[in-house]
Design a protein around this motif. Structure first.
Motif, PDB file in Angstrom:
ATOM      1  N   LEU A 146      -0.130  -4.726   9.736  1.00 44.37           N
ATOM      2  CA  LEU A 146      -1.455  -4.174   9.440  1.00 44.37           C
ATOM      3  C   LEU A 146      -1.896  -3.174  10.508  1.00 44.37           C
ATOM      4  O   LEU A 146      -2.577  -2.193  10.203  1.00 44.37           O
ATOM      5  CB  LEU A 146      -2.477  -5.310   9.331  1.00 44.37           C
ATOM      6  CG  LEU A 146      -2.285  -6.248   8.133  1.00 44.37           C
ATOM      7  CD1 LEU A 146      -3.288  -7.399   8.201  1.00 44.37           C
ATOM      8  CD2 LEU A 146      -2.436  -5.501   6.821  1.00 44.37           C
ATOM      9  N   ARG A 179       2.602  -2.901   0.249  1.00 40.37           N
ATOM     10  CA  ARG A 179       1.336  -3.020  -0.474  1.00 40.37           C
ATOM     11  C   ARG A 179       0.209  -2.258   0.230  1.00 40.37           C
ATOM     12  O   ARG A 179      -0.668  -1.682  -0.413  1.00 40.37           O
ATOM     13  CB  ARG A 179       0.948  -4.492  -0.606  1.00 40.37           C
ATOM     14  CG  ARG A 179      -0.330  -4.717  -1.394  1.00 40.37           C
ATOM     15  CD  ARG A 179      -0.676  -6.187  -1.476  1.00 40.37           C
ATOM     16  NE  ARG A 179      -1.841  -6.398  -2.310  1.00 40.37           N
ATOM     17  CZ  ARG A 179      -3.105  -6.305  -1.874  1.00 40.37           C
ATOM     18  NH1 ARG A 179      -3.339  -6.003  -0.620  1.00 40.37           N
ATOM     19  NH2 ARG A 179      -4.114  -6.513  -2.696  1.00 40.37           N
ATOM     20  N   GLU A 180       0.225  -2.242   1.565  1.00 40.03           N
ATOM     21  CA  GLU A 180      -0.829  -1.580   2.331  1.00 40.03           C
ATOM     22  C   GLU A 180      -0.495  -0.118   2.662  1.00 40.03           C
ATOM     23  O   GLU A 180      -1.178   0.498   3.469  1.00 40.03           O
ATOM     24  CB  GLU A 180      -1.080  -2.350   3.636  1.00 40.03           C
ATOM     25  CG  GLU A 180      -1.598  -3.773   3.422  1.00 40.03           C
ATOM     26  CD  GLU A 180      -2.959  -3.801   2.763  1.00 40.03           C
ATOM     27  OE1 GLU A 180      -3.759  -2.877   3.024  1.00 40.03           O
ATOM     28  OE2 GLU A 180      -3.215  -4.732   1.970  1.00 40.03           O
ATOM     29  N   ARG A 182       1.889   1.164   4.390  1.00 41.27           N
ATOM     30  CA  ARG A 182       2.352   1.393   5.769  1.00 41.27           C
ATOM     31  C   ARG A 182       3.825   1.805   5.695  1.00 41.27           C
ATOM     32  O   ARG A 182       4.722   1.015   5.936  1.00 41.27           O
ATOM     33  CB  ARG A 182       2.189   0.136   6.616  1.00 41.27           C
ATOM     34  CG  ARG A 182       0.797  -0.488   6.628  1.00 41.27           C
ATOM     35  CD  ARG A 182      -0.218   0.435   7.301  1.00 41.27           C
ATOM     36  NE  ARG A 182      -1.378  -0.294   7.774  1.00 41.27           N
ATOM     37  CZ  ARG A 182      -2.510  -0.456   7.111  1.00 41.27           C
ATOM     38  NH1 ARG A 182      -2.627   0.063   5.897  1.00 41.27           N
ATOM     39  NH2 ARG A 182      -3.529  -1.112   7.635  1.00 41.27           N
TER      40      ARG A 182
END
Length: 344
Positions: A146, A179-180, A182
């Motif tokens: 994250l 999903r994020e 990155r």
């Protein structure tokens, strides 16, 4: 009086909603700390006053692992501010390296969240466990994803962090990175042996998530590493169908070419981070690993029973004429059911 009271109540409600919205939009990795709420020992650790911390450790018994009102230790507070000298001092006084705060987070997780790499290294060198999870079942490596900090992620992997650990939504660090969005972190994990065949709570694979988020570089890398393109999610949809119904013709063509053998496979690389030094770690991460490819056969159950594709069906899919429809809504990981796409 009633009007003024109603106005005040309305203002309080609006302020609360605004605060909640700010927290959702811009989550803060550290702690919200008011110095006045901390006792002398915790305040000194938070501010990096090493001399005061050492003096209090010498004078008071059992203070090293004492908690504040929010169940945080001095080690937690020092790590969020990157006070590495205080962290080293607390370790010297035998503090609990794996103590948890009110959210179940260890000091290592907080240091990773706040991207305090020196503190992360000190904690790992002295035996902090990189695989402990918080209340959301997330590990320090999930939080490195994250934070999109590949340097900290490399350090965690060097100390045997589990790249296959799943949080409560069944996201591995790789699935979370995709999903994020990155992308750099996803590439880093793929190149260092992360399981590209992992699936989440709804049986969505890394390839499906990469297709849905329109990440052509990740899609191509996964295909080159030999990802299983035939996996189906809980609604019986494949990555190819994700691309079709999302209107991503370029990704659809990549998968078709992969099925036709036009994209060569290379096996995932295996990094040896546990034996490499911190100075050489970045160089190690770029090296190619062994050429052993693992075939994983996954049988998924849907409402109609087992879903598998025969070689004949797979061959037929490459010749389909596809009508592209508007992009479908994302599938929520908290249980809301999306509308099921029609089968191609």
């Amino acid at each position: 009086m009633k009007k003024r009271l109603a106005k005040f109540v309305s203002w309080v409600g609006f302020s609360a909603r605004q605060r909640a919205r700010r927290v959702c939009e811009k989550p803060v990795p550290g702690y919200h700390v008011h110095k006045s709420e901390l006792k002398e020992f915790h305040r000194a650790a938070y501010l990096g006053a090493s001399c005061t911390v050492e003096e209090l450790l010498s004078c008071k018994k059992n203070v090293v692992d004492s908690r504040d009102r929010k169940n945080r230790t001095a080690l937690h507070l020092a790590c969020t501010r990157g006070q590495s000298s205080v962290v080293a001092l607390l370790i010297q006084w035998k503090c609990d390296l794996n103590a948890r705060d009110e959210e179940g987070k260890t000091a290592l997780i907080k240091a990773v969240q706040c991207q305090k790499e020196v503190c992360v290294t000190v904690l790992l060198e002295h035996g902090a466990d990189p695989n402990l999870v918080d209340d959301s079942q997330s590990t320090a490596l999930h939080y490195a994803v994250l934070a999109e900090d590949t340097s900290i992620a490399a350090e965690l992997l060097r100390y045997k962090a589990d790249s296959e650990a799943m949080n409560k939504y069944k996201y591995t660090p790789l699935l979370l990175a995709i999903r994020e969005n990155r992308e750099e972190m996803a590439k880093f994990l793929i190149e260092n042996g992360a399981n590209i065949h992992a699936v989440d709570k709804l049986q969505r694979s890394a390839l499906m998530l990469a297709v849905y988020h329109d990440s052509p570089d990740i899609v191509k890398l996964l295909l080159e590493k030999g990802v299983n393109a035939d996996l189906l999610d809980v609604h019986g949809q494949s990555a190819e169908q994700y691309a079709s119904y999302s209107g991503f013709k370029h990704l659809y063509q990549l998968i078709v070419d992969y099925r036709a053998g036009k994209i060569p496979n290379t096996s995932p690389q295996n990094s040896d981070l546990g034996q490499s030094s911190a100075e050489n770690i970045q160089g190690k991460l770029q090296l190619s690993g062994k050429d052993d490819e693992e075939e994983i056969v996954v049988e998924l159950e849907t409402s109609n029973g087992g879903c598998t594709d025969s070689p004949k069906n797979i061959e037929q899919k490459t010749d389909l004429e596809v009508e592209f429809s508007p992009r479908f809504e994302d599938i929520s990981v908290i249980g809301t059911s999306p509308r099921i796409m029609p089968m191609i």
